[in-house]
Design a protein around this motif. Structure first.
Motif, PDB file in Angstrom:
ATOM      1  N   ILE A  49     101.965 -50.474  19.750  1.00  0.00           N
ATOM      2  CA  ILE A  49     103.704 -49.552  19.842  1.00  0.00           C
ATOM      3  C   ILE A  49     103.755 -49.260  21.289  1.00  0.00           C
ATOM      4  CG2 ILE A  49     104.474 -46.793  19.885  1.00  0.00           C
ATOM      5  CD1 ILE A  49     102.692 -47.104  16.556  1.00  0.00           C
ATOM      6  N   SER A  50     102.214 -49.405  21.796  1.00  0.00           N
ATOM      7  CA  SER A  50     102.316 -48.261  23.825  1.00  0.00           C
ATOM      8  C   SER A  50     103.159 -49.733  24.090  1.00  0.00           C
ATOM      9  CB  SER A  50     101.193 -47.505  23.723  1.00  0.00           C
ATOM     10  OG  SER A  50     101.468 -47.905  25.121  1.00  0.00           O
ATOM     11  N   ALA A  51     102.512 -51.187  23.705  1.00  0.00           N
ATOM     12  CA  ALA A  51     102.673 -51.727  24.771  1.00  0.00           C
ATOM     13  C   ALA A  51     103.327 -52.551  24.721  1.00  0.00           C
ATOM     14  CB  ALA A  51     102.018 -53.157  24.230  1.00  0.00           C
ATOM     15  N   ILE A  52     104.975 -52.352  23.261  1.00  0.00           N
ATOM     16  CA  ILE A  52     105.782 -52.721  23.033  1.00  0.00           C
ATOM     17  C   ILE A  52     107.150 -51.760  23.824  1.00  0.00           C
ATOM     18  CG2 ILE A  52     108.093 -53.108  20.909  1.00  0.00           C
ATOM     19  CD1 ILE A  52     105.531 -53.829  19.503  1.00  0.00           C
ATOM     20  N   ALA A  53     106.863 -50.571  23.481  1.00  0.00           N
ATOM     21  CA  ALA A  53     107.888 -49.484  24.357  1.00  0.00           C
ATOM     22  C   ALA A  53     107.311 -49.805  26.120  1.00  0.00           C
ATOM     23  CB  ALA A  53     107.400 -48.191  23.953  1.00  0.00           C
TER      24      ALA A  53
ATOM     25  N   ARG B 286      99.536 -54.376  26.892  1.00  0.00           N
ATOM     26  CA  ARG B 286     101.102 -54.395  27.500  1.00  0.00           C
ATOM     27  C   ARG B 286     101.549 -55.333  28.683  1.00  0.00           C
ATOM     28  NH1 ARG B 286     100.722 -48.243  30.224  1.00  0.00           N
ATOM     29  NH2 ARG B 286      99.423 -49.398  31.188  1.00  0.00           N
ATOM     30  N   SER B 287      99.679 -55.687  28.584  1.00  0.00           N
ATOM     31  CA  SER B 287     100.044 -56.536  30.281  1.00  0.00           C
ATOM     32  C   SER B 287     100.417 -58.224  29.122  1.00  0.00           C
ATOM     33  CB  SER B 287      99.539 -56.683  31.098  1.00  0.00           C
ATOM     34  OG  SER B 287      98.785 -55.900  31.143  1.00  0.00           O
ATOM     35  N   LEU B 288     100.061 -58.096  28.202  1.00  0.00           N
ATOM     36  CA  LEU B 288     100.240 -59.672  27.751  1.00  0.00           C
ATOM     37  C   LEU B 288     102.064 -59.462  27.293  1.00  0.00           C
ATOM     38  CD1 LEU B 288      97.590 -60.754  25.279  1.00  0.00           C
ATOM     39  CD2 LEU B 288      98.547 -62.268  27.042  1.00  0.00           C
ATOM     40  N   LEU B 289     103.005 -57.996  26.599  1.00  0.00           N
ATOM     41  CA  LEU B 289     104.169 -57.998  26.222  1.00  0.00           C
ATOM     42  C   LEU B 289     104.548 -57.563  27.322  1.00  0.00           C
ATOM     43  CD1 LEU B 289     103.722 -56.120  23.286  1.00  0.00           C
ATOM     44  CD2 LEU B 289     104.018 -58.521  23.380  1.00  0.00           C
TER      45      LEU B 289
ATOM     46  N   PRO C 199     109.727 -59.656  37.914  1.00  0.00           N
ATOM     47  CA  PRO C 199     109.192 -58.074  38.421  1.00  0.00           C
ATOM     48  C   PRO C 199     108.082 -58.461  37.885  1.00  0.00           C
ATOM     49  CG  PRO C 199     111.141 -58.503  36.715  1.00  0.00           C
ATOM     50  CD  PRO C 199     111.368 -59.465  37.511  1.00  0.00           C
ATOM     51  N   ASP C 200     107.879 -59.792  36.797  1.00  0.00           N
ATOM     52  CA  ASP C 200     106.686 -59.364  35.219  1.00  0.00           C
ATOM     53  C   ASP C 200     105.500 -60.750  35.712  1.00  0.00           C
ATOM     54  OD1 ASP C 200     109.002 -61.580  34.510  1.00  0.00           O
ATOM     55  OD2 ASP C 200     107.281 -61.747  33.211  1.00  0.00           O
ATOM     56  N   ASP C 201     106.097 -62.423  36.677  1.00  0.00           N
ATOM     57  CA  ASP C 201     104.781 -62.807  37.160  1.00  0.00           C
ATOM     58  C   ASP C 201     103.519 -61.790  37.017  1.00  0.00           C
ATOM     59  OD1 ASP C 201     105.396 -61.519  39.530  1.00  0.00           O
ATOM     60  OD2 ASP C 201     106.193 -63.713  40.214  1.00  0.00           O
ATOM     61  N   ILE C 202     103.713 -60.974  37.363  1.00  0.00           N
ATOM     62  CA  ILE C 202     102.221 -60.117  38.395  1.00  0.00           C
ATOM     63  C   ILE C 202     101.560 -59.898  36.800  1.00  0.00           C
ATOM     64  CG2 ILE C 202     102.623 -57.905  37.854  1.00  0.00           C
ATOM     65  CD1 ILE C 202     100.959 -57.019  40.717  1.00  0.00           C
ATOM     66  N   TYR C 203     101.894 -59.841  36.023  1.00  0.00           N
ATOM     67  CA  TYR C 203     101.348 -59.229  34.637  1.00  0.00           C
ATOM     68  C   TYR C 203     100.214 -60.152  33.617  1.00  0.00           C
ATOM     69  CZ  TYR C 203     102.668 -54.629  34.601  1.00  0.00           C
ATOM     70  OH  TYR C 203     102.597 -53.079  34.787  1.00  0.00           O
TER      71      TYR C 203
ATOM     72  N   ALA D 114     104.731 -59.495  30.145  1.00  0.00           N
ATOM     73  CA  ALA D 114     104.822 -60.918  30.667  1.00  0.00           C
ATOM     74  C   ALA D 114     105.878 -61.792  30.260  1.00  0.00           C
ATOM     75  CB  ALA D 114     103.788 -60.834  31.537  1.00  0.00           C
ATOM     76  N   ALA D 115     106.155 -60.995  29.004  1.00  0.00           N
ATOM     77  CA  ALA D 115     106.929 -61.689  28.002  1.00  0.00           C
ATOM     78  C   ALA D 115     107.866 -61.717  27.768  1.00  0.00           C
ATOM     79  CB  ALA D 115     106.160 -62.042  26.381  1.00  0.00           C
ATOM     80  N   PHE D 116     108.608 -60.373  27.218  1.00  0.00           N
ATOM     81  CA  PHE D 116     109.416 -59.852  27.102  1.00  0.00           C
ATOM     82  C   PHE D 116     110.342 -60.503  28.134  1.00  0.00           C
ATOM     83  CE2 PHE D 116     109.239 -56.405  23.644  1.00  0.00           C
ATOM     84  CZ  PHE D 116     108.387 -56.646  23.248  1.00  0.00           C
ATOM     85  N   PRO D 117     110.549 -60.201  29.000  1.00  0.00           N
ATOM     86  CA  PRO D 117     110.855 -60.523  30.944  1.00  0.00           C
ATOM     87  C   PRO D 117     111.596 -62.009  30.276  1.00  0.00           C
ATOM     88  CG  PRO D 117     109.523 -58.824  31.470  1.00  0.00           C
ATOM     89  CD  PRO D 117     109.400 -59.644  30.560  1.00  0.00           C
ATOM     90  N   LEU D 118     110.916 -62.401  29.178  1.00  0.00           N
ATOM     91  CA  LEU D 118     111.227 -64.404  29.549  1.00  0.00           C
ATOM     92  C   LEU D 118     112.437 -64.438  29.050  1.00  0.00           C
ATOM     93  CD1 LEU D 118     107.175 -66.000  29.430  1.00  0.00           C
ATOM     94  CD2 LEU D 118     108.633 -65.499  31.966  1.00  0.00           C
TER      95      LEU D 118
END
Length: 421
Positions: free
Chosen positions: A205-209, A349-352, A9-13, A354-358
């Motif tokens: 903050i918004s990106a992490i949330a 936000r896009s970077l995180l 679900p995150d590969d697009i980011y 994409a990274a968090f689900p990995l």
């Protein structure tokens, strides 16, 4: 082709990051409408490419361009809201935009899982192509919203009709050449991130949330499968997050009343006066994550699944408050540079996202769901110091910002703002 049956679900980011830098500044200089139409139309086309492609290469190409194009509506919308609405109405519009966007993000895993299970993963992209194709058709009827660009066109029309060649419009977004656009507009989001404390904190903050929701797309289903849910039904707890998103209406009603009262009393509200949702949401996010962390297996067993699902309601409410209030704070603070401010936020936000689900699966499997969720809860607890920081020192920080000062001057000359609110 079996390997493509599970679509991350995150590969697009990852490629959304690139588009997130380019398009907001482009829209400020050259307008919003054409970007909306082009992005949704081509997004539909590339979804079809992914759905019908017989090779992994074709799928990768389709996903690259769909990710690149998706940056437009997800980021430029904030600039359009700033173009069209004053601060009183902007509270509702940013809330509705954030709520619908976040609800779509939460409903996505549910819908895509059921579609993939019953029709095949290709139909996830076929459905996306149909929806965005219809949206593209509807967007043809919208009008350009960027005030400075509209003024330039109107002055050009008057100049043509009157023959007075000296007539010129004040256009603060004008870029004299391509190199100036690249130097100033394209790199402005990065500049803002490292030079503007408000944008740095809001973006972080918004990106992490926001990225936590993407982490949950990987982490939640296994948690609820361990409670006896099937592969399909294990995505249904996302509905609890959706309920939390809707509860943000209560906070917006309070905001509306506060602004209406200030308008009656002739009081000009500062952006810091509208942070109540953030002040409530920060401790609720931390509390909701702590609640979730210690009401799920494996360390806490024999607790009904509804108990942890209730915590997701508070998490959903908080995440939407972060998006709405912090988004509104950026719009109110940076006004004519709001799209660039949102581009900065969206970049991180896009970077995180994409990274968090990995690392989500490894994190929850390696540490256990309880400890992994506690780490997220601890991080959210740190956010609780930021609302009072903004409330007390936000105005001083904005006063030192050349972007905030200049955008306020431009806004008074070009905006739809009324009554000083």
């Amino acid at each position: 082709m079996e390997s493509t049956s599970t679509i991350s679900p995150d590969d697009i980011y990852w490629v959304n990051v690139l588009g997130g830098i380019m398009f907001p500044s482009f829209s400020e200089a050259f307008g919003r409408k054409r970007l909306y139409i082009i992005s949704t139309g081509l997004y539909s086309v590339f979804c079809v490419v992914v759905g019908v492609s017989p090779s992994l290469t074709g799928i990768a190409v389709g996903r690259f361009f769909s990710g690149f194009l998706s940056a437009i509506p997800t980021i430029v919308v904030a600039g359009s809201i700033e173009d069209l609405y004053n601060s009183k109405d902007r509270i509702w519009m940013i809330f509705l935009w954030a709520m619908v966007a976040n609800m779509g993000m939460c409903m996505g895993p549910i819908i895509s899982t059921y579609i993939a299970e019953h029709l095949g993963w290709q139909w996830v992209f076929h459905v996306a192509a149909i929806v965005t194709g219809v949206v593209c058709f509807l967007l043809i009827g919208i009008r350009e919203s960027r005030p400075s660009l509209i003024l330039v066109r109107e002055v050009a029309k008057v100049r043509s009709e009157t023959g007075i060649d000296t007539l010129k419009a004040l256009n603060p977004d004008h870029t004299p050449d391509l190199m100036t656009f690249i130097r100033i507009a394209l790199f402005r989001p990065i500049q803002l991130f490292f030079t503007e404390p408000i944008i740095f904190l809001v973006s972080t903050i918004s990106a992490i949330a926001f990225a936590m929701v993407y982490l949950f797309t990987e982490a939640l289903p296994p948690v609820y499968q361990s409670m006896g849910f099937s592969n399909e039904s294990s995505t249904l707890p996302f509905l609890a997050i959706c309920i939390g998103l809707v509860l943000g209406l209560l906070t917006r009603i309070n905001d509306h009343r506060k602004i209406a009262y200030a308008e009656e009393q002739g009081i000009v509200l500062e952006p810091e006066h509208k942070l109540i949702g953030f002040s409530i949401g920060a401790p609720l996010l931390a509390g909701g994550l702590w609640w979730f962390a210690w009401t799920i297996p494996p360390l806490v067993d024999h607790v009904h699944w509804i108990v942890s699902a209730i915590s997701l309601v508070f998490i959903g409410y908080s995440l939407n408050e972060f998006d709405t209030v912090l988004g509104g704070y950026l719009a109110d603070s940076y006004l004519s540079f709001s799209a660039s401010g949102f581009a900065t936020l969206a970049l991180f936000r896009s970077l995180l996202s994409a990274a968090f689900p990995l690392f989500a699966a490894d994190m929850f499997e390696g540490l256990g769901a309880n400890v992994a969720s506690s780490i997220l809860a601890g991080l959210a607890t740190l956010f609780c110091v930021v609302p009072p920081l903004f409330t007390k020192y936000g105005k001083q920080i904005r006063a030192r910002s050349k972007f905030a000062r200049y955008s306020l001057e431009v806004y008074h000359e070009n905006s739809v703002e009324k009554n000083g609110l």
